[in-house]
Write an enzyme that holds these catalytic residues in place. Structure first.
Site, PDB file in Angstrom:
ATOM      1  CB  SER A  96      -0.917   0.010   1.211  1.00 55.16           C
ATOM      2  OG  SER A  96      -1.494   1.302   1.345  1.00 55.16           O
TER       3      SER A  96
ATOM      4  CG  HIS B 161      -3.639  -1.535  -1.904  1.00 61.80           C
ATOM      5  ND1 HIS B 161      -4.710  -2.353  -2.197  1.00 61.80           N
ATOM      6  CD2 HIS B 161      -4.067  -0.710  -0.908  1.00 61.80           C
ATOM      7  CE1 HIS B 161      -5.741  -2.041  -1.414  1.00 61.80           C
ATOM      8  NE2 HIS B 161      -5.374  -1.037  -0.614  1.00 61.80           N
TER       9      HIS B 161
ATOM     10  CG  ASP C 123      -5.166   2.416   0.542  1.00 62.50           C
ATOM     11  OD1 ASP C 123      -6.067   1.562   0.466  1.00 62.50           O
ATOM     12  OD2 ASP C 123      -4.000   2.157   0.906  1.00 62.50           O
TER      13      ASP C 123
ATOM     14  CG  MET D 251      -8.721   6.900   1.916  1.00 62.98           C
ATOM     15  SD  MET D 251      -8.048   6.911   3.600  1.00 62.98           S
ATOM     16  CE  MET D 251      -7.022   5.434   3.555  1.00 62.98           C
TER      17      MET D 251
ATOM     18  CG  HIS E 272      -9.096  -0.114  -0.917  1.00 62.91           C
ATOM     19  ND1 HIS E 272      -8.566  -0.253   0.348  1.00 62.91           N
ATOM     20  CD2 HIS E 272     -10.441  -0.236  -0.759  1.00 62.91           C
ATOM     21  CE1 HIS E 272      -9.534  -0.447   1.231  1.00 62.91           C
ATOM     22  NE2 HIS E 272     -10.688  -0.435   0.581  1.00 62.91           N
TER      23      HIS E 272
ATOM     24  CG  MET F 119     -11.488   2.865   1.562  1.00 63.76           C
ATOM     25  SD  MET F 119      -9.956   2.867   2.503  1.00 63.76           S
ATOM     26  CE  MET F 119      -8.784   3.000   1.160  1.00 63.76           C
TER      27      MET F 119
ATOM     28  CG  MET G 172     -11.733  -3.160   4.454  1.00 63.66           C
ATOM     29  SD  MET G 172     -10.172  -2.642   3.723  1.00 63.66           S
ATOM     30  CE  MET G 172      -9.386  -1.744   5.057  1.00 63.66           C
TER      31      MET G 172
ATOM     32  CG  ASP H 199      -6.166  -2.966   2.801  1.00 58.12           C
ATOM     33  OD1 ASP H 199      -5.148  -2.673   3.460  1.00 58.12           O
ATOM     34  OD2 ASP H 199      -6.764  -2.157   2.067  1.00 58.12           O
TER      35      ASP H 199
HETATM   36  C1  DX5 Z   1      -6.531   1.435   5.198  1.00 63.52           C
HETATM   37  C2  DX5 Z   1      -6.013   1.110   3.826  1.00 63.52           C
HETATM   38  C3  DX5 Z   1      -4.877   0.185   3.831  1.00 63.52           C
HETATM   39  C4  DX5 Z   1      -3.666   0.668   4.601  1.00 63.52           C
HETATM   40  C5  DX5 Z   1      -3.022  -0.529   5.204  1.00 63.52           C
HETATM   41  O1  DX5 Z   1      -7.801   1.963   5.121  1.00 63.52           O
HETATM   42  O2  DX5 Z   1      -7.023   0.531   3.034  1.00 63.52           O
HETATM   43  O3  DX5 Z   1      -4.514  -0.188   2.506  1.00 63.52           O
HETATM   44  O4  DX5 Z   1      -2.727   1.351   3.819  1.00 63.52           O
HETATM   45  O5  DX5 Z   1      -1.961  -0.115   5.988  1.00 63.52           O
HETATM   46  P1  DX5 Z   1      -1.241  -1.118   7.007  1.00 63.52           P
HETATM   47  O6  DX5 Z   1      -0.736  -2.264   6.216  1.00 63.52           O
HETATM   48  O7  DX5 Z   1      -0.184  -0.275   7.617  1.00 63.52           O
HETATM   49  O8  DX5 Z   1      -2.306  -1.546   7.997  1.00 63.52           O
HETATM   50 ZN    ZN Z   2      -6.408  -0.324   1.097  1.00 63.73          ZN
END
Ligand code: DX5
Ligand code: ZN
Length: 224
Positions: A10, A34, A36, A38, A67, A69, A138, A176
């Site tokens: 990520s 990956h 993220d 948001m 991903h 969100m 998740m 994840d």
């Molecule tokens: C959290 C993200 C993850 C995050 C995971 O909402 O979707 O992808 O980056 O980070 P770690 O591996 O540090 O928990």
């Molecule tokens: Zn993620």
């Protein structure tokens, strides 16, 4: 059916001012990158959007695993597939028409992913599994990197793996959140085969070595 362990580091734990450099650190070792996305509405954090993903696509050969969100993925997700992201995952809690959305993503050339927050039950969605290429379970509440792994999600992960196997579908099962050397074997034992790791990769001095280590741990379980 794919039971190969894949690692999707990520970029949330990367240096956002040096994304190209941090992509280069993992490009030989990782299976995916990956990303993220948001929107500060679906989750209480704001990261990046389509223009940054487009810029990343220009500087890496790694397939991008988006991903999302975000609220209203029905409206926003297909553009990530059209831009060239090879996998686009939306949250079921936010999708108005998940079947149509999954079909739109596939039609745009991406693998369609569907994500569940830790407290979202999977049973209502079993019949949708034929519409998707990956299920993301998740293992932390989405929004932030570096949180502790939620063991309470493992029984659901196991039920997801059984439901996929029972239907003889080639749906990848991604985890994840809090995935690390301490937790990855538990995830693999429960049936996951795609592992997202942020802090457990970018928090290490040698991200590529961290990826190889995680993959070796997961592969050992999957081939047992
Ligand atoms: C959290 C993200 C993850 C995050 C995971 O909402 O979707 O992808 O980056 O980070 P770690 O591996 O540090 O928990
Ligand atoms: Zn993620």
């Amino acid at each position: 059916m794919s039971r190969r362990a894949q690692i999707s580091p990520s970029l949330l734990s990367a240096d956002f001012a040096r994304l190209a450099d941090d992509l280069a650190k993992i490009d030989k070792a990782a299976d995916w990158a990956h990303v993220d996305i948001m929107d500060n509405h679906f989750v209480p954090n704001l990261t990046l959007g389509l223009p940054v993903v487009e810029a990343m696509l220009k500087v890496t050969d790694l397939p991008i695993d988006c991903h999302l969100m975000i609220e209203d993925p029905d409206r926003w997700a297909p553009a990530y597939a059209e831009a060239g992201a090879k996998s686009v995952t939306f949250h079921i809690e936010a999708a108005a028409a998940p079947i149509r959305l999954a079909r739109d993503l596939r039609a745009a050339g991406a693998r369609a992913g569907m994500a569940l927050k830790p407290a979202t039950p999977v049973e209502p969605y079993f019949d949708l599994f034929g519409e998707i290429d990956m299920l993301l379970v998740m293992t932390v509440e989405p929004g932030f990197g570096g949180q502790s792994f939620l063991d309470v999600v493992l029984p659901k992960l196991r039920r997801c793996a059984e439901a996929i196997r029972g239907r003889e579908l080639d749906v990848w099962l991604q985890v994840d959140g809090g995935v690390s050397a301490e937790t990855i074997e538990r995830c693999a034992e429960a049936g996951a085969d795609v592992f997202v790791a942020g802090s457990a990769v970018y928090g290490k001095d040698d991200p590529a070595a961290a990826i190889e280590g995680l993959r070796a741990q997961a592969s050992k379980v999957l081939s047992a």
